[in-house]
Each structure stands twice: as structure tokens, then as C-alpha cells.
Design a protein around this motif. Structure first.
Motif, PDB file in Angstrom:
ATOM      1  N   LEU A   1      31.661 -30.707  -3.561  1.00  0.00           N
ATOM      2  CA  LEU A   1      31.408 -29.318  -4.390  1.00  0.00           C
ATOM      3  C   LEU A   1      30.423 -28.987  -3.885  1.00  0.00           C
ATOM      4  O   LEU A   1      30.119 -27.697  -4.348  1.00  0.00           O
ATOM      5  CB  LEU A   1      31.385 -29.831  -5.828  1.00  0.00           C
ATOM      6  N   ALA A   2      29.052 -29.797  -3.932  1.00  0.00           N
ATOM      7  CA  ALA A   2      27.818 -29.228  -3.613  1.00  0.00           C
ATOM      8  C   ALA A   2      27.929 -28.253  -2.354  1.00  0.00           C
ATOM      9  O   ALA A   2      27.116 -27.458  -2.250  1.00  0.00           O
ATOM     10  CB  ALA A   2      26.939 -30.337  -3.303  1.00  0.00           C
ATOM     11  N   THR A   3      28.671 -28.594  -1.372  1.00  0.00           N
ATOM     12  CA  THR A   3      29.159 -27.633   0.013  1.00  0.00           C
ATOM     13  C   THR A   3      29.540 -26.588  -0.651  1.00  0.00           C
ATOM     14  O   THR A   3      29.078 -25.601   0.231  1.00  0.00           O
ATOM     15  CB  THR A   3      30.056 -28.552   0.819  1.00  0.00           C
ATOM     16  N   GLU A   4      30.107 -26.276  -1.674  1.00  0.00           N
ATOM     17  CA  GLU A   4      30.516 -25.029  -2.077  1.00  0.00           C
ATOM     18  C   GLU A   4      29.664 -24.113  -2.721  1.00  0.00           C
ATOM     19  O   GLU A   4      29.383 -23.026  -2.602  1.00  0.00           O
ATOM     20  CB  GLU A   4      32.066 -25.029  -2.744  1.00  0.00           C
ATOM     21  N   HIS A   5      29.014 -24.974  -3.695  1.00  0.00           N
ATOM     22  CA  HIS A   5      28.153 -24.404  -4.836  1.00  0.00           C
ATOM     23  C   HIS A   5      26.582 -24.642  -4.590  1.00  0.00           C
ATOM     24  O   HIS A   5      26.151 -23.833  -5.399  1.00  0.00           O
ATOM     25  CB  HIS A   5      28.422 -24.812  -6.098  1.00  0.00           C
ATOM     26  N   GLN A   6      26.377 -25.444  -3.802  1.00  0.00           N
ATOM     27  CA  GLN A   6      24.691 -25.770  -3.797  1.00  0.00           C
ATOM     28  C   GLN A   6      24.349 -26.294  -2.459  1.00  0.00           C
ATOM     29  O   GLN A   6      23.935 -27.247  -2.156  1.00  0.00           O
ATOM     30  CB  GLN A   6      24.396 -27.038  -4.916  1.00  0.00           C
ATOM     31  N   LYS A   7      24.674 -25.145  -1.480  1.00  0.00           N
ATOM     32  CA  LYS A   7      24.386 -25.544  -0.214  1.00  0.00           C
ATOM     33  C   LYS A   7      23.036 -25.860   0.143  1.00  0.00           C
ATOM     34  O   LYS A   7      22.874 -26.877   1.058  1.00  0.00           O
ATOM     35  CB  LYS A   7      24.907 -24.439   0.688  1.00  0.00           C
ATOM     36  N   MET A   8      21.979 -25.271  -0.394  1.00  0.00           N
ATOM     37  CA  MET A   8      20.705 -25.764  -0.381  1.00  0.00           C
ATOM     38  C   MET A   8      20.525 -27.256  -0.672  1.00  0.00           C
ATOM     39  O   MET A   8      19.560 -28.070   0.105  1.00  0.00           O
ATOM     40  CB  MET A   8      19.534 -24.910  -1.007  1.00  0.00           C
ATOM     41  N   LYS A   9      20.824 -27.332  -1.923  1.00  0.00           N
ATOM     42  CA  LYS A   9      20.893 -28.971  -2.062  1.00  0.00           C
ATOM     43  C   LYS A   9      21.313 -29.967  -1.198  1.00  0.00           C
ATOM     44  O   LYS A   9      20.541 -30.961  -0.719  1.00  0.00           O
ATOM     45  CB  LYS A   9      21.272 -29.219  -3.618  1.00  0.00           C
ATOM     46  N   LEU A  10      22.499 -29.618  -0.805  1.00  0.00           N
ATOM     47  CA  LEU A  10      23.162 -30.550   0.340  1.00  0.00           C
ATOM     48  C   LEU A  10      22.094 -30.581   1.482  1.00  0.00           C
ATOM     49  O   LEU A  10      22.002 -31.599   2.391  1.00  0.00           O
ATOM     50  CB  LEU A  10      24.517 -30.262   0.402  1.00  0.00           C
ATOM     51  N   ALA A  11      21.792 -29.457   2.197  1.00  0.00           N
ATOM     52  CA  ALA A  11      20.883 -29.419   3.345  1.00  0.00           C
ATOM     53  C   ALA A  11      19.783 -30.039   3.230  1.00  0.00           C
ATOM     54  O   ALA A  11      19.113 -30.831   3.905  1.00  0.00           O
ATOM     55  CB  ALA A  11      20.600 -27.910   3.568  1.00  0.00           C
ATOM     56  N   ALA A  12      18.934 -30.129   2.062  1.00  0.00           N
ATOM     57  CA  ALA A  12      17.780 -30.716   1.607  1.00  0.00           C
ATOM     58  C   ALA A  12      17.968 -32.240   1.737  1.00  0.00           C
ATOM     59  O   ALA A  12      17.160 -33.002   2.098  1.00  0.00           O
ATOM     60  CB  ALA A  12      17.183 -30.276   0.420  1.00  0.00           C
ATOM     61  N   ILE A  13      19.254 -32.753   0.821  1.00  0.00           N
ATOM     62  CA  ILE A  13      19.485 -33.945   0.964  1.00  0.00           C
ATOM     63  C   ILE A  13      19.549 -34.515   2.235  1.00  0.00           C
ATOM     64  O   ILE A  13      19.231 -35.976   2.562  1.00  0.00           O
ATOM     65  CB  ILE A  13      20.704 -34.458   0.358  1.00  0.00           C
ATOM     66  N   GLU A  14      20.087 -33.825   3.303  1.00  0.00           N
ATOM     67  CA  GLU A  14      20.398 -34.395   4.769  1.00  0.00           C
ATOM     68  C   GLU A  14      19.140 -34.182   5.516  1.00  0.00           C
ATOM     69  O   GLU A  14      19.197 -34.522   6.631  1.00  0.00           O
ATOM     70  CB  GLU A  14      21.539 -33.729   5.199  1.00  0.00           C
ATOM     71  N   GLY A  15      18.141 -33.389   5.021  1.00  0.00           N
ATOM     72  CA  GLY A  15      17.047 -33.246   5.943  1.00  0.00           C
ATOM     73  C   GLY A  15      17.454 -32.251   7.081  1.00  0.00           C
ATOM     74  O   GLY A  15      16.922 -32.047   8.308  1.00  0.00           O
ATOM     75  N   MET A  16      18.453 -31.455   6.902  1.00  0.00           N
ATOM     76  CA  MET A  16      18.997 -30.572   7.960  1.00  0.00           C
ATOM     77  C   MET A  16      18.460 -29.177   7.982  1.00  0.00           C
ATOM     78  O   MET A  16      18.657 -28.181   7.270  1.00  0.00           O
ATOM     79  CB  MET A  16      20.425 -30.531   7.543  1.00  0.00           C
ATOM     80  N   TRP A  17      17.517 -29.068   8.801  1.00  0.00           N
ATOM     81  CA  TRP A  17      16.622 -27.758   9.079  1.00  0.00           C
ATOM     82  C   TRP A  17      17.411 -26.540   9.667  1.00  0.00           C
ATOM     83  O   TRP A  17      17.527 -25.663   9.215  1.00  0.00           O
ATOM     84  CB  TRP A  17      15.322 -27.790   9.618  1.00  0.00           C
ATOM     85  N   GLU A  18      18.037 -26.962  10.642  1.00  0.00           N
ATOM     86  CA  GLU A  18      19.128 -26.290  11.470  1.00  0.00           C
ATOM     87  C   GLU A  18      20.497 -26.477  11.166  1.00  0.00           C
ATOM     88  O   GLU A  18      20.767 -27.686  11.108  1.00  0.00           O
ATOM     89  CB  GLU A  18      18.439 -26.183  12.936  1.00  0.00           C
ATOM     90  N   THR A  19      21.180 -25.567  11.419  1.00  0.00           N
ATOM     91  CA  THR A  19      22.672 -25.656  11.369  1.00  0.00           C
ATOM     92  C   THR A  19      23.054 -26.484  12.502  1.00  0.00           C
ATOM     93  O   THR A  19      22.765 -26.100  13.606  1.00  0.00           O
ATOM     94  CB  THR A  19      23.424 -24.137  11.354  1.00  0.00           C
ATOM     95  N   GLU A  20      23.854 -27.262  12.233  1.00  0.00           N
ATOM     96  CA  GLU A  20      24.584 -28.378  13.453  1.00  0.00           C
ATOM     97  C   GLU A  20      25.893 -27.952  13.577  1.00  0.00           C
ATOM     98  O   GLU A  20      26.740 -27.446  12.824  1.00  0.00           O
ATOM     99  CB  GLU A  20      24.334 -29.707  12.758  1.00  0.00           C
ATOM    100  N   PRO A  21      26.269 -28.194  14.773  1.00  0.00           N
ATOM    101  CA  PRO A  21      27.507 -27.944  15.229  1.00  0.00           C
ATOM    102  C   PRO A  21      28.612 -28.981  14.272  1.00  0.00           C
ATOM    103  O   PRO A  21      28.260 -30.124  13.880  1.00  0.00           O
ATOM    104  CB  PRO A  21      27.674 -28.412  16.508  1.00  0.00           C
ATOM    105  N   ALA A  22      29.917 -28.131  13.946  1.00  0.00           N
ATOM    106  CA  ALA A  22      30.856 -28.925  12.971  1.00  0.00           C
ATOM    107  C   ALA A  22      31.751 -29.929  14.143  1.00  0.00           C
ATOM    108  O   ALA A  22      31.766 -29.802  15.185  1.00  0.00           O
ATOM    109  CB  ALA A  22      31.722 -28.111  12.660  1.00  0.00           C
ATOM    110  N   PRO A  23      31.599 -31.172  13.459  1.00  0.00           N
ATOM    111  CA  PRO A  23      31.159 -31.687  11.984  1.00  0.00           C
ATOM    112  C   PRO A  23      29.573 -32.222  12.192  1.00  0.00           C
ATOM    113  O   PRO A  23      29.355 -32.969  13.316  1.00  0.00           O
ATOM    114  CB  PRO A  23      32.390 -32.923  11.567  1.00  0.00           C
ATOM    115  N   ALA A  24      28.997 -32.080  11.252  1.00  0.00           N
ATOM    116  CA  ALA A  24      27.622 -32.473  11.186  1.00  0.00           C
ATOM    117  C   ALA A  24      27.318 -33.568  11.025  1.00  0.00           C
ATOM    118  O   ALA A  24      28.228 -34.640  10.451  1.00  0.00           O
ATOM    119  CB  ALA A  24      26.934 -31.760   9.991  1.00  0.00           C
ATOM    120  N   PRO A  25      26.402 -34.301  11.646  1.00  0.00           N
ATOM    121  CA  PRO A  25      26.127 -35.635  11.585  1.00  0.00           C
ATOM    122  C   PRO A  25      25.433 -36.307  10.242  1.00  0.00           C
ATOM    123  O   PRO A  25      24.808 -35.152   9.674  1.00  0.00           O
ATOM    124  CB  PRO A  25      25.083 -36.011  12.849  1.00  0.00           C
ATOM    125  N   PHE A  26      25.325 -37.368  10.103  1.00  0.00           N
ATOM    126  CA  PHE A  26      24.551 -37.822   8.678  1.00  0.00           C
ATOM    127  C   PHE A  26      23.156 -38.597   9.434  1.00  0.00           C
ATOM    128  O   PHE A  26      23.285 -39.441  10.148  1.00  0.00           O
ATOM    129  CB  PHE A  26      25.260 -38.965   8.155  1.00  0.00           C
TER     130      PHE A  26
END
Length: 532
Positions: A245-270
Motif C-alpha cells: 500500500l505504501a507503493t501506492e500512497h507513500q512512495k517517498m517513504k518506501l524509497a527512503a526505507i530502501e535507500g533508493m535514490w535513483e529509479t531502478e529498472p523493474a523489478p527493483a532490488p532489495f
């Protein structure tokens, strides 16, 4: 932390919320454990199960009182430190809080009294119904609070009224069945069940190590192991739903949790390991596990998860749209009772959803319409929470969740083999593991609330705009008052809990059977445990 009213108010609320949440999980979980134990007592008629229900019920009662005492102050803080927030969203936020008080709190408190004083006044079935009502009331109380909190994460069923300058409810049922709120409730309830399971498991393990209350301890461990394994597995599955649900409604929170600064090709790594660098805007020494985040967060192989940099660009666009909404809002308010030009109304309606983004500029300029491009860019970067704390707190929570499954699974296996006391070192692990579910729960709350910053209501109202008009001295004095009072309450809580645990049950069944593997105090070779 800057010494300003906003930071101090946030610190005070975080401190009191995290302290209050020390009691909530155990209340949620123990209420269900008590209901399970008493159900066995009613169906089998064996007195040991009544003794177990009464003993663990005593510990539940101590915890319940402290939970109520610390929870009441939480609601008062909305009027004390967050008065503009209360004004802005009181029409929506107040409804679930009122229902929590009227429907759940009084229901729970009433049946708690019947639970303690009705053993010899109610029939077995009547008292069992009372115990299940306590469990239902405890969980209903959490449900309404999490509906309110879920709305802050995903504000649905409401719209901004430019005439009253307030959010107003448009769909009560959409607020109630908010998917974020429902996911938070079941995940939080599962976490509470894990806390209770580990509490019962650890205390019972201590009794086995001391050779005391063997019958009660073994049966309690059996219940706790099965209940804890189911709850631990549920917490993982339901936590996955929250991430989705965070992927839908809180994208910034999810990106911060993953330390994902740049958009990764799908499917993104952990990112299993790394050191997020907020200034350099990269995660150093990152160790990635391919595909995992993409599969968990999107449940597809071809959906991208945007990185922080791209989300900041999107926030900048929303700020510029919010400025248009803010400009139209000023025109609407200036018109008063006069007819508002249609073009102005259309502009506001088209951009109203981004009005909250314009308020982010209030940190830099009084009138958002006067903001420079540099200020807009800075405000857009303000939508990024502190990545490092989120990154590591989330991984601590996940790591502990895996440990909970392994430990409860081990004791479940030993229980099935009737070898709970076969490994004293494992019993010590259970004793020392008692605090760990609370650590995981507090980490979960930190991720949920800290990850939402700078918003008090996601995308609608910045935290900095929600505080009361107080001075720093006033907030500092209340913080010191809370520290003193809560420290005293913590000492009382721990003292009462430890006293009750040391004392143990009020009576023992006839001819208690000693453990076959744990030495008895002052005894030589223990007698073998007869087959049950």
C-alpha cells in the motif's frame, strides 16, 4: 534537533506515543491469550487452566491500568500542542476518536471489571463471554485509533472547504474502510500478539529454569508457542501488505526505507545492507538482493518503483500546482459572499489536491506566491525524510521478525514433542528475548510516523503548520513534566509486574509434577516426569 516549537512538539508527542505503545501490544495480545486459556478451562473443566487465566489476568490488569493512564494524555495533546491540526481536520479525525472512547474504551473497561470480580458470580460460560468481550474491546479500541492514524497516512473520504478553511468529511465509510488503516490495524494487532506470546513464553521459561509452577509454565508455553508462531507469520504477511500500500500512497517513504535514490529498472532490488548518505544522495557499500523489493512492493515484474530524486521532481511540480491553488484560494476568500469568478473556481478545483504542497513554502516565505525557484526546489527536497534512521530501523524490525518465527517455531516443535525443558540454554534465550517484540513494535511505529515527515497528514498539511501558538518554554516544561510522571509510572509498572511474577499463581494444583530436565532447588536427581 533544532530548539523550536515544531521540533519540541514533535519530540514530546513521539516520546509519549512510544511510551504509551509499550503497554498497548501486551494489552492486545494478553487479552486474546486469556480468552484462549479460559476457553480450554470451560471446555475441559481442568482447574489448572483457570489458574493460568487468573495468573496471566493479573499481569494483564497491571498493564491495562498503565495503558489507560498513558493513553489519555495522547488525546489531550491534540488540543495542547497541535491545536491548528485539531481545527483543520477535527471533523474527520474526531469521529474515530469519539467512537474509540464510546464504543471500545467503555466496553473494554466495563468487562475488565467483570473479568476480575465475576469469577464466583457469573457462570462459566458467562465469565468466558466476558473474557472474550475484553479481548474484543481491546482490539476495537486499537481499530478506531488506527483508522484515525491511517487517515493521516492516506486522507480519503474528505475534501477541503475554502470557505471554512477546514477539511470536511465527505464519505464516512471510505474513512472507516481506508485500506491503509485496515492494513495497519491487522499488522499492529499481530505485532501485539507477538509481544504477548514472547512475554508468556519468557516468564514461563523462567519458571521452568527455577523449577517453579511447572504445570502452569509448560501449558502456558504451549499456548504461547502456537499463538506466537501464528502471530509472527501473520505479522510478516500483513507487513508485506502495508509495504504494498505504501507503493501506492507513500512512495517517498518506501524509497527512503530502501535507500533508493535513483529509479531502478523493474523489478527493483532489495538493499540488504548499506550506509545512506543524505548529503551525497547515495547509499554507500550497498548490498542488493535482486528483484525482491519490486516483487514485494508491486507484486509484478514490470512495475517501476520511483527513486527519491524522481519523487523530488514530482514534488516540485506539485508545489507549483499548489501555488496556483493557493492563489485561487486567496481570491475566493477575498470575494467573501460575492460571486467567485468561474475561472478562479475552476483553477482551485483543478489544483486543490496540491494545496498542501504550497504550505511547504511557508518555512521560507510568508506568501507562497512570492517563492523563488530556489525556494521551491528546497521545499521539494524537504519532502525527503531522514533516510538513514528509516533505512536501519526497518531492517532491525525485519530481522527481529525473522528471529520471532524461528524461536516460536522451535518451541512449537519442542511442545509437540513434550520436550519444552530439554534445552535450558534455549529457555534462557526465551527469557532474554522478552523485550525484543517491543523493540520491533517501536521500530514499526518509528518507520510509519517518521517516514511520513514532513507531513502530519500526507500531502495535505505539513507538520510545521499544525502546531499550537506556544512558546519554547511552555513546551519544554510539559516535556519535563511528562518525563517525571512517566518515569514514576514506569517504575511502578515494573515493580508490580516483577512482584506478581515472583509471587506466581495464588495456588498450586495437587501433586505438582517436577521437570525432568531442569534441576529443582535443593534437590538431588529429579524424578522423571510421568507421561501426560
Amino acid at each position: 534537533m533544532e530548539l523550536d516549537v515544531v521540533s519540541l512538539s514533535r519530540f514530546q508527542f513521539a516520546m509519549t506515543a512510544l511510551y504509551h505503545f509499550l503497554f498497548v501490544p501486551l494489552t492486545l495480545g494478553l487479552s486474546v491469550v486469556l480468552a484462549i486459556m479460559e476457553t480450554v478451562y470451560v471446555t475441559t473443566g481442568r482447574a489448572i487452566w483457570r489458574q493460568m487465566t487468573q495468573f496471566w489476568g493479573t499481569l494483564f490488569g497491571i498493564n491495562f491500568v498503565l495503558g489507560v493512564a498513558t493513553g489519555l494524555t495522547m488525546e489531550f495533546q491534540f488540543g495542547m500542542n497541535w491545536s491548528y491540526y485539531s481545527h483543520y481536520v477535527g471533523d474527520i479525525f474526531g469521529a474515530p476518536l469519539a467512537l474509540e472512547g464510546l464504543m471500545a474504551f467503555f466496553l473494554e473497561a466495563t468487562f475488565v471489571g467483570l473479568f476480575f470480580f465475576g469469577w464466583d458470580k457469573l457462570s462459566k460460560l458467562g465469565h468466558l463471554a466476558t473474557t472474550w468481550a475484553v479481548a474484543a474491546g481491546s482490539n476495537f479500541s486499537a481499530l478506531w485509533i488506527l483508522i484515525a492514524n491511517g487517515w493521516m497516512q492516506n486522507p480519503v473520504g474528505a475534501a477541503f472547504n475554502p470557505q471554512t478553511m477546514r477539511m470536511e468529511m465527505t464519505d464516512f465509510w471510505e474513512v472507516i474502510f481506508n485500506p491503509v488503516a485496515q492494513a495497519k490495524f491487522v499488522h499492529t494487532a499481530s505485532a501485539g500478539y507477538v509481544c504477548a506470546a514472547f512475554f508468556v513464553l519468557g516468564v514461563s521459561a523462567w519458571y521452568l529454569l527455577k523449577g517453579r509452577h511447572i504445570a502452569l509454565a509448560k501449558r502456558s508455553m504451549t499456548v504461547a508457542a502456537a499463538f506466537g508462531l501464528a502471530a509472527s507469520l501473520s505479522a510478516v504477511v500483513l507487513g508485506d501488505e502495508s509495504g504494498y500500500l505504501a507503493t501506492e500512497h507513500q512512495k517517498m517513504k518506501l524509497a527512503a526505507i530502501e535507500g533508493m535514490w535513483e529509479t531502478e529498472p523493474a523489478p527493483a532490488p532489495f538493499t540488504a545492507f548499506g550506509f545512506p548518505d543524505q548529503e551525497a544522495r547515495e547509499t554507500h557499500y550497498a548490498i542488493h538482493i535482486p528483484f525482491v523489493t519490486g516483487l514485494i512492493a508491486t507484486r509484478t515484474l514490470n512495475t517501476e518503483i520511483p527513486g527519491i530524486v524522481d519523487l523530488v521532481k514530482l514534488a516540485e511540480e506539485r508545489i507549483r500546482e499548489g501555488i496556483k491553488a493557493y492563489d485561487a484560494l486567496q481570491a475566493i476568500r477575498a470575494a467573501g459572499s460575492s460571486q467567485v469568478p468561474q475561472a478562479v473556481s475552476e483553477t482551485f478545483e483543478a489544483n486543490a489536491r496540491q494545496l498542501g504542497y504550497a504550505y511547504l513554502l511557508r518555512r521560507y516565505v510568508d506568501d507562497p506566491r512570492q517563492a523563488t525557484d530556489a525556494q521551491i526546489s528546497q521545499a521539494a527536497w524537504d519532502t525527503v525524510p531522514q533516510v538513514g534512521p528509516l533505512f536501519w530501523t526497518f531492517r532491525i524490525m525485519v530481522g527481529l521478525g525473522v528471529f520471532f518465527i524461528l524461536l516460536t517455531g522451535t518451541f512449537f516443535y519442542l511442545s509437540a514433542r513434550r520436550r519444552l525443558d530439554a534445552h535450558p540454554w534455549l529457555l534462557w534465550v526465551a527469557v532474554f528475548a522478552i523485550p525484543l517484540p517491543w523493540v520491533a513494535s517501536e521500530c514499526g511505529w518509528f518507520v510509519a510516523e517518521f517516514g511520513r515527515q514532513p507531513w502530519i497528514i500526507e500531502g495535505v498539511l505539513p507538520t510545521a503548520a499544525a502546531v499550537s501558538d506556544l512558546g519554547i518554554t511552555q513546551v519544554l516544561l510539559t516535556i519535563m513534566g511528562f518525563v517525571v510522571i512517566y518515569t514514576v509510572l514506569a517504575i511502578i509498572e515494573m515493580g508490580l509486574m516483577l512482584k506478581a511474577i515472583r509471587k506466581g499463581p495464588t495456588f498450586e494444583p495437587a501433586n505438582p509434577r517436577p521437570s525432568s530436565n531442569v534441576p529443582q532447588p535443593g534437590a538431588g536427581i529429579p524424578a522423571p516426569l510421568p507421561a501426560e
